[in-house]
Design an enzyme around this catalytic site. Sequence first.
Site, PDB file in Angstrom:
ATOM      1  N   SER A 165     -10.237 -55.740 -74.898  1.00  0.00           N
ATOM      2  CA  SER A 165      -9.051 -54.882 -74.839  1.00  0.00           C
ATOM      3  C   SER A 165      -9.081 -53.763 -73.815  1.00  0.00           C
ATOM      4  O   SER A 165      -8.073 -53.115 -73.585  1.00  0.00           O
ATOM      5  CB  SER A 165      -8.771 -54.281 -76.223  1.00  0.00           C
ATOM      6  OG  SER A 165      -8.153 -55.246 -77.033  1.00  0.00           O
ATOM      7  N   SER A 197      -5.513 -55.000 -75.655  1.00  0.00           N
ATOM      8  CA  SER A 197      -4.566 -54.125 -76.318  1.00  0.00           C
ATOM      9  C   SER A 197      -4.436 -52.745 -75.697  1.00  0.00           C
ATOM     10  O   SER A 197      -3.475 -52.031 -75.964  1.00  0.00           O
ATOM     11  CB  SER A 197      -4.973 -53.972 -77.782  1.00  0.00           C
ATOM     12  OG  SER A 197      -6.217 -53.290 -77.849  1.00  0.00           O
ATOM     13  N   LYS A 216      -5.917 -43.667 -75.864  1.00  0.00           N
ATOM     14  CA  LYS A 216      -5.252 -44.722 -76.635  1.00  0.00           C
ATOM     15  C   LYS A 216      -4.887 -44.181 -78.014  1.00  0.00           C
ATOM     16  O   LYS A 216      -5.626 -43.375 -78.591  1.00  0.00           O
ATOM     17  CB  LYS A 216      -6.217 -45.903 -76.757  1.00  0.00           C
ATOM     18  CG  LYS A 216      -5.608 -47.198 -77.289  1.00  0.00           C
ATOM     19  CD  LYS A 216      -6.647 -48.324 -77.228  1.00  0.00           C
ATOM     20  CE  LYS A 216      -6.120 -49.645 -77.767  1.00  0.00           C
ATOM     21  NZ  LYS A 216      -7.130 -50.719 -77.640  1.00  0.00           N
TER      22      LYS A 216
END
Lengths: 480, 487, 95
Positions: B178, B154, B79
Site C-alpha cells: 500500500s 491504499s 494517511k
Amino acid sequence: MSYNDYEIVMGLEVHSELKTKTKIFCGCPNEFGGETNTHCCPICTGMPGTLPVLNGTVVEYALRAGLATGCKINMFSKQDRKNYFYPDLPKAYQISQFDLPLCYAGEVAIEVDGKPSLIGLTRIHIEEDAGKLLHEAGEGSLIDYNRCGVPLIEIVSEPDFRSAGEVRAYLEKLRSILLYAEVSDCKMNEGSFRCDVNLSIRPKGQKELGTRTEMKNMNSINFIVKAIDYEAKRQAQIIDGGGVIIQETRRWDEGKGITVAMRSKSDAHDYRYFPEPDLMPIITTEETMEKIKASLPVMPDIRKALYLKEYGITEYDADLIVASRHVADFFEVASKTAKNSKTVANWIITEIFSRLNEDEKEEGKIPLKPESLGELVNLIEDGVINSSTAKEVFADMWDTRKAPALIVEEKGLKQISNDDELKSMAQEVINENTKPVADFLSGIEAAIQSLMGQMMKRTKGKANPGMVISLLKEILGGMK
Amino acid sequence: MALYQLKAHVISALIQNKEMTSEEITKAFLDRIEAVEPKIDAFITISSEEALKQARAVDVKIARGEKLSSLAGVPIAIKDNMCTKGILTTCGSKILNNFIPPYNATVVNKIHAADMVILGKLNMDEFAMGSSTENSYYKVTKNPWNLKRVPGGSSGGSAAAVAADMAAFTLGSDTGGSIRQPAHYCGVVGMKPTYGTVSRYGLVAFASSLDQIGPLTKDVKDMALAMNLIMGHDPMDSSSAPIDYPDFSKSIGEDVRGMRVALPKEFLGEGIQKEVKESVLSAVRVLEGLGMVVEEVSMALTDIALPAYYLISSAEASSNLARFDGVKYGYRAKEYDDLIDLYQQTRDEGFGDEVKRRIMLGTYALSSGYYDAYYKKAQRVRTLLKQEFSKLFESYDLVLTPTGPTTAFEIGAKVDNPIEMYLNDIITVPVNIAGLPALSINSGFDQNKMPIGIQLIGDTLKEHTILKAAYAYEQARELPGGVLVEL
Amino acid sequence: MKITKEQVEHVAKLARLNLTEEEKISFTKDMEAIISFADQINDLDIDDVKPTDHVIPINNVFRPDVVVPPMDRELLLSNAPSQENGCFSVPKIVE
Ligand SMILES: [Mg+2]
Ligand SMILES: [Zn+2]
C-alpha cells in the site's frame, strides 16, 4: 429412575482476578469499584489503533498459581484472540490463551467427610476480564469499563467432581492456595473469584457422559451448592420424563432458587481463536521457575500435617489456623517464642478470632506481634500470671500493643507465689470460715472452693491457684 | 521553482539557515493544496489552522535560537489511519466519519517532537483495503500524472500528494504493498520498513502482523530523513524491535560497487506489462554500470504468496474490525430494534463492499472447521516464504523486481473484479509476509507517460543497504518522457 | 470450492453483518471466487511446516506493573454515540 441412581459429573472453570497494581495490557489501576469509566484509557476501551503490552507481573502471578497447584509449565506459551460480540468486550475479542496456556496438568487435594481425593487441573491460563453491564432503570443498558482489562487466571478442572460437597471443598482449597500464593485476594463478593460449573448426570455405572449445561459466573459457594443441587434434579426430572438435556448456558436465580437459560448467550458460538499478532510469545526458563518455586510459601496441607505432628494441636484447630496464610505464619512465629503451641492455638482461635471480623480473619490482619502472644503464653506457663489475669493482660495488649510483661509490671498483676505470705493468709481464711472448713472435714471436698474464693478475693485474683489449693489442703489435712 | 516543489531536505536547510520561515513554507503548501486539491482529491481533512499554528510556534523557537530537529518546520501530511488527537481520523470509512481520537499515534508524537507541521489527513482505501483508493467512502483520489487514472492504493492520497507537491513528504501504511504500489503509480519514492521498526501504536489496524507505516518522498535523501524520523523502539508496541537504530542519512552516497542483486525471473514473465519489464531491465543496466552484480534467480513460492496474504490479512482484519460496532465511537445506525440489530445495521451501513468482502473471507478462514485449511496453512506458507528469502539473502544484498505488474489503470477499470484487483499486489505482498524492508523508486514511464517503479527488497533491518543502492541508482538513472500534468 | 448461500449467511451472522438478499447473492459469488483463489494454498502439502505467527523473533515483551494515570472520563466518552451517567449506553439487554 430414582434421583439417587444418577451420578453427577462436574467440571469447574474458576476465574480469579490477579491483584496486580495495573491492568493486564495497560497502565490503568487495577482497583475494584470507583466511579464508572474512571479506571480506563484508550487501550482498555479498545480504541482504534491501540495495542496491548503484557504486564509482566501477570505472568509471574499466573506461574505462582500454577506452581502452587502442581502444574507443569509450558516453556513456550502464547496468547490468542477469542472473538465474539458483546458490549462488555470493547475490542469484540478477548485476549486469552488457547492451545498453549501458561500452566497445565496440576492437581488439588481435597477431603470430604474424611475421604481424601484429587481433583485434576486441566490448565491455568491468563486472560483479560470484561467490563460490567449495568441494567439499571432507564431505557438502555449502561457499560462501565473499569473492570475491563483486569488480569484473570482461568483455572479449568477435569470433570472430576461427583458431589456439591466436593465442589465446596475444592473451591475452599483453591481459594486458600491462591491466597497463600498471594496472587489474588479471592473476594467472592467483589467478583474477584468466580466459578462456572459444567454439569451433566448419568445413570450410575454408565461410562458415557450426559449432555451438560453450564452455569456461569457464580460468586458464592452457598449459591453454587444450591445451584448444583437444583440443576442435577432438574436434569434428572427431564431425563426421567423422557426428555433430552439441551446444551446451554444457565444462570442461578437466587431469588427464585432456580437455574434459568440465558437468552443472550444461547446462540452457538464459534470463537474463531487465532494467535494474537499484537503480543509476543512468553518463554519461561527453568531459572524463572526455580525462583518462583523458592519464593512460594509452604502450602496449607503441608502446614496442617506439620501442626498435627510437631505442634500437637488438634485437627480442628489446625484447619482454622491454616485457613489463612497470615494466621498460620502468626501461629508459627508465636509458637517459636511460646513454650506451649496448644495454648497459642487456643488463644488465636478464641481470643483473637473473636476480635476480628470475617475479612480480617481471612486476610490474617492480626494487629499484634506474634512474639507478644508467645510471651503472654509463657507468662501463664511460668506461673507469673494465672489465666484469668492473662485475659485482662491480653485485652490491654490488644488495645495498647504493649508487651505483656510490661502490662503485668505496670498493673502489678503478678500472681502471689510467696509461700509465707500465702500460708498465713490461708490460716486466717480457715480460722474465719468455720462452716466450709467443717464441711470439708466431714468429707464434702467441694467446700474447699469456697475457701479458695476467699483467698482470691483477698489477693485480688493474683494468688497462684495451684499453690493456694495445696496450702489449704495441707493445713486442713493437719486438722483432720 | 516554486516553494512547494522543494524537497524536504532543501526546505529543512532553508528553515535551519533562517532563509525562510516555516510559516512561509507552510502557506505555500496550503495555497498549493487549495489550488490543486479539487482536481486530485488527496485529502480527507486539511488542517490549515493547526498547521499555521504549528509553523508559527516553530518559527518562535527558531528565532529564540533553540536547537531543533533537522525536520523542524517542514510540512507533511499523513494517511488518515494514523490517530491524531483532536483531528478527525476516518480510515476512509463511513464507520469512523465522526471519530476524533483522544490520543496521538506514536508516529504523530514523533512528528510533533520533531516540530514538524501537519497539513492534513490523506485519503485512502477504506481501512487500507484496496489498490486504487477507489474504496474510500469520501472521494476517489486521482493520479497527478493522469487524472483519469488511479493513484494506486491504499495510500493513494499519500502518493498523489507527494507527486502533486501538496506536502514535502507524506506517511502511508503498507500491509501488502500500500505504500510501494502507489509510489510506483505516482512516480515517487515509497518505502515499507522492516516489520517492527516503526511503531504501530495509533495506526488503526488492518492486518496486525503485516501493517507497517512508511514514508513517501520525492527522493531518496528525503527518504533517509523520513526514516530517521519515524523509526525507533516503542514500548507501547509489543512488536517493536528493541534495537539500536542507525542514522540513515549515512547510507546516502556510500559505495555500492560489488553489491549483489538478485533478479527473480518469475516477476518478469507472464502478466507483466512489457514496458514495466523493459524498465526493470534498463534499471539492471544502470545498477551494473554502478558496479553492482545482478543475477537472475528463481523464487518458487511467488504464486502462493498472494492467496496466503489474502487469507492472513483478511482473517486478522475480520477480528480487528469487529470493534466497530456503534457502541464506543464512530457511526451508529439511526434505526435498530435491539443490540444485535444495532451491531448489524451499523456495520452494514458503515462498511463498504470491499471491507465486507474481506471481513467475510477472514471470518470464514478462521471459522470452525476451516482454520487449519486456511489460516494456519497460510501461516505455514509464511514460514516457507521467509526461508526462501533468507536463502536468497545468503548470496545477495538485494532483490530487484518491478513494483507492480502494470502501471496505473483507469479509474473504474477493476472495481467489479476483486481478484483482478488483488493481482496488483502480487509482487509486493511477499515482502509483507516475510516482514522485510522494500522500497519503490521511479525507473521510467510507459507509452502513456505513466510512471513505472522498481522495487528493491532488502533483508531484515537492512534498510541502509536499500537506501544506499536506491540513492546511487537515483543519481545514475535517466528518466526520459515524464511530465506531470499541468494542475 | 462451492460456497452456499447458507454458508454466507452463517459467516455474515458471525461477523454481525446484516446482508440484504442482493448482497447475499453477490457475496456468495465473490466468496466462491476468492475462496477458490485462496484454495491454491491447498495444493501444497506442507502440514509438517511450522506456522509463523510473528515475523520477528521477539519474546517476553513485558510492561512494568506501574500505574499510568487513566484518561479523563469526559474525553474517554467523547466519541460515544450514546452515553448516560458516565457510561456508554446500548439498547436494553435481556439476559
Ligand atoms: Mg475464560
Ligand atoms: Zn487502560
